[in-house]
Design a protein around this motif. Sequence first.
Motif, PDB file in Angstrom:
ATOM      1  N   PHE A   1       0.820  -1.205   0.000  1.00 53.57           N
ATOM      2  CA  PHE A   1       0.000   0.000   0.000  1.00 53.57           C
ATOM      3  C   PHE A   1       0.860   1.263   0.000  1.00 53.57           C
ATOM      4  CE2 PHE A   1      -2.499   3.382   1.969  1.00 53.57           C
ATOM      5  CZ  PHE A   1      -3.710   3.285   1.284  1.00 53.57           C
ATOM      6  N   ALA A   2       2.026   1.192   0.620  1.00 54.36           N
ATOM      7  CA  ALA A   2       2.916   2.357   0.688  1.00 54.36           C
ATOM      8  C   ALA A   2       3.309   2.800  -0.724  1.00 54.36           C
ATOM      9  CB  ALA A   2       4.156   2.032   1.509  1.00 54.36           C
ATOM     10  N   ARG A   3       3.565   4.059  -0.869  1.00 56.82           N
ATOM     11  CA  ARG A   3       3.930   4.623  -2.169  1.00 56.82           C
ATOM     12  C   ARG A   3       5.431   4.803  -2.316  1.00 56.82           C
ATOM     13  NH1 ARG A   3       0.899   9.865  -2.844  1.00 56.82           N
ATOM     14  NH2 ARG A   3       1.650   9.663  -4.981  1.00 56.82           N
ATOM     15  N   PHE A   4       6.188   4.220  -1.397  1.00 59.66           N
ATOM     16  CA  PHE A   4       7.649   4.322  -1.398  1.00 59.66           C
ATOM     17  C   PHE A   4       8.180   3.036  -0.776  1.00 59.66           C
ATOM     18  CE2 PHE A   4      11.716   5.572   0.443  1.00 59.66           C
ATOM     19  CZ  PHE A   4      12.298   6.314  -0.564  1.00 59.66           C
TER      20      PHE A   4
ATOM     21  N   GLY B   1       5.044   1.250   7.263  1.00 61.49           N
ATOM     22  CA  GLY B   1       3.790   1.400   6.550  1.00 61.49           C
ATOM     23  C   GLY B   1       3.439   2.848   6.292  1.00 61.49           C
ATOM     24  N   MET B   2       2.477   3.024   5.401  1.00 58.54           N
ATOM     25  CA  MET B   2       2.056   4.360   5.011  1.00 58.54           C
ATOM     26  C   MET B   2       0.539   4.462   5.052  1.00 58.54           C
ATOM     27  SD  MET B   2       2.512   6.216   1.371  1.00 58.54           S
ATOM     28  CE  MET B   2       1.758   7.786   1.078  1.00 58.54           C
ATOM     29  N   PRO B   3      -0.006   4.918   6.166  1.00 55.84           N
ATOM     30  CA  PRO B   3      -1.447   5.147   6.210  1.00 55.84           C
ATOM     31  C   PRO B   3      -1.828   6.308   5.291  1.00 55.84           C
ATOM     32  CG  PRO B   3      -0.502   5.066   8.419  1.00 55.84           C
ATOM     33  CD  PRO B   3       0.633   5.140   7.454  1.00 55.84           C
ATOM     34  N   GLY B   4      -2.990   6.205   4.698  1.00 54.65           N
ATOM     35  CA  GLY B   4      -3.485   7.298   3.862  1.00 54.65           C
ATOM     36  C   GLY B   4      -3.909   8.481   4.711  1.00 54.65           C
TER      37      GLY B   4
END
Length: 154
Positions: free
Chosen positions: A11-14, A63-66
């Motif tokens: 899900f992360a963009r990086f 992780g990367m929460p929106g």
Amino acid sequence: MATIGIVDTTFARFDMGSVALDEINKNASARTVRITVPGIKDLPVASKKLLEEQGCDIVIALGMPGSAEKDKMCANQASQGLIQAQLMTNKHIIEVFVHEDEAANEKELAQLMENRAREHAVNVVKLLYKPKKLIKEAGTGQRQGFEDVGPLGM
């Protein structure tokens, strides 16, 4: 030799997992095990499996929460799950979340994600190999991903 687990998300963009792995390899001689899961709510069980089934001594969970309110709620649930997994295994899981709304633009967001992943990877190494260094840093206003704020002047 210590074993460090790295778990990240699609899900992360990086690709914070690769950055953390690179930083760990620069700072320690350790075996690493990496897994990637779909999203942040999958991080707790993956981290626990790394600790229990792969023999990891510590895990870094990235992780990367929106930016939506439901994403923040999911991040909170994931954090609670990571804490519970730590208590169940009696081992550290270093949570490294970068919320999508922490930066003004995509370039700043990517830089924040890289910086936070690297700085927390160093913290993982310190926890395993140099815990006294962390004691010396107590109260110094360290900020992972951002400029350190320093200690309060009294």
